[in-house]
Scaffold this motif. Structure first.
Motif, PDB file in Angstrom:
ATOM      1  N   UNK A 187       0.824  -1.214   0.000  1.00 45.59           N
ATOM      2  CA  UNK A 187       0.000   0.000   0.000  1.00 45.59           C
ATOM      3  C   UNK A 187       0.853   1.256   0.000  1.00 45.59           C
ATOM      4  N   UNK A 188       1.912   1.265   0.801  1.00 45.36           N
ATOM      5  CA  UNK A 188       2.812   2.429   0.862  1.00 45.36           C
ATOM      6  C   UNK A 188       3.508   2.651  -0.476  1.00 45.36           C
ATOM      7  N   UNK A 189       3.924   1.566  -1.111  1.00 45.73           N
ATOM      8  CA  UNK A 189       4.617   1.682  -2.397  1.00 45.73           C
ATOM      9  C   UNK A 189       3.650   2.165  -3.474  1.00 45.73           C
ATOM     10  N   UNK A 190       2.428   1.647  -3.466  1.00 52.41           N
ATOM     11  CA  UNK A 190       1.441   2.119  -4.445  1.00 52.41           C
ATOM     12  C   UNK A 190       1.183   3.616  -4.292  1.00 52.41           C
ATOM     13  N   UNK A 191       1.076   4.075  -3.056  1.00 51.39           N
ATOM     14  CA  UNK A 191       0.875   5.502  -2.802  1.00 51.39           C
ATOM     15  C   UNK A 191       2.067   6.308  -3.316  1.00 51.39           C
ATOM     16  N   UNK A 192       3.284   5.839  -3.042  1.00 46.36           N
ATOM     17  CA  UNK A 192       4.500   6.512  -3.514  1.00 46.36           C
ATOM     18  C   UNK A 192       4.527   6.574  -5.039  1.00 46.36           C
ATOM     19  N   UNK A 193       4.179   5.469  -5.687  1.00 47.70           N
ATOM     20  CA  UNK A 193       4.190   5.398  -7.153  1.00 47.70           C
ATOM     21  C   UNK A 193       3.199   6.392  -7.744  1.00 47.70           C
ATOM     22  N   UNK A 194       2.001   6.459  -7.165  1.00 48.68           N
ATOM     23  CA  UNK A 194       0.996   7.416  -7.662  1.00 48.68           C
ATOM     24  C   UNK A 194       1.473   8.855  -7.508  1.00 48.68           C
ATOM     25  N   UNK A 195       2.057   9.165  -6.359  1.00 44.66           N
ATOM     26  CA  UNK A 195       2.481  10.539  -6.091  1.00 44.66           C
ATOM     27  C   UNK A 195       3.689  10.952  -6.917  1.00 44.66           C
ATOM     28  N   UNK A 196       4.545   9.994  -7.279  1.00 44.64           N
ATOM     29  CA  UNK A 196       5.788  10.317  -7.978  1.00 44.64           C
ATOM     30  C   UNK A 196       5.823   9.838  -9.428  1.00 44.64           C
ATOM     31  N   UNK A 197       4.695   9.360  -9.924  1.00 45.79           N
ATOM     32  CA  UNK A 197       4.576   8.934 -11.321  1.00 45.79           C
ATOM     33  C   UNK A 197       5.688   7.969 -11.730  1.00 45.79           C
ATOM     34  N   UNK A 198       5.935   6.968 -10.894  1.00 47.41           N
ATOM     35  CA  UNK A 198       6.951   5.980 -11.232  1.00 47.41           C
ATOM     36  C   UNK A 198       6.288   4.626 -11.489  1.00 47.41           C
ATOM     37  N   UNK A 199       7.082   3.637 -11.828  1.00 45.70           N
ATOM     38  CA  UNK A 199       6.590   2.304 -12.187  1.00 45.70           C
ATOM     39  C   UNK A 199       6.547   1.412 -10.948  1.00 45.70           C
ATOM     40  N   UNK A 200       5.391   0.799 -10.706  1.00 44.10           N
ATOM     41  CA  UNK A 200       5.219  -0.060  -9.536  1.00 44.10           C
ATOM     42  C   UNK A 200       6.174  -1.244  -9.573  1.00 44.10           C
ATOM     43  N   UNK A 201       6.274  -1.938 -10.719  1.00 44.20           N
ATOM     44  CA  UNK A 201       7.128  -3.121 -10.818  1.00 44.20           C
ATOM     45  C   UNK A 201       8.599  -2.779 -10.581  1.00 44.20           C
TER      46      UNK A 201
END
Length: 65
Positions: free
Chosen positions: A31-45
């Motif tokens: 959940x924390x990583x998904x939030x970070x990815x959304x906020x920073x427009x990076x790739x989840x994988x």
């Protein structure tokens, strides 16, 4: 006693441990990583793989020989 580093293992063992680490990181911090990815427009994988590699070095490896 034998001390091994992740890079001392064969490719098959490294891949298996990396997959286990990815699952572990996603379970613990998904959940924390998904939030970070959304906020920073990076790739989840990519982010999961980077965190999984960091996580591997926190493991203590025990082998039966």
């Amino acid at each position: 006693m034998v001390y091994l580093n992740f890079t001392d293992l064969n490719e098959e063992a490294q891949n298996r441990l990396l997959e286990n680490s990815k699952k572990d990181v996603e379970r613990k911090f998904g959940d924390s990583i998904r939030k970070y990815v959304r906020e920073n427009y990076s790739c989840f994988e990519t982010t999961i793989e980077e965190e999984a590699l960091r996580n591997l070095y926190s493991y203590t490896f025990i082998f039966n020989v």
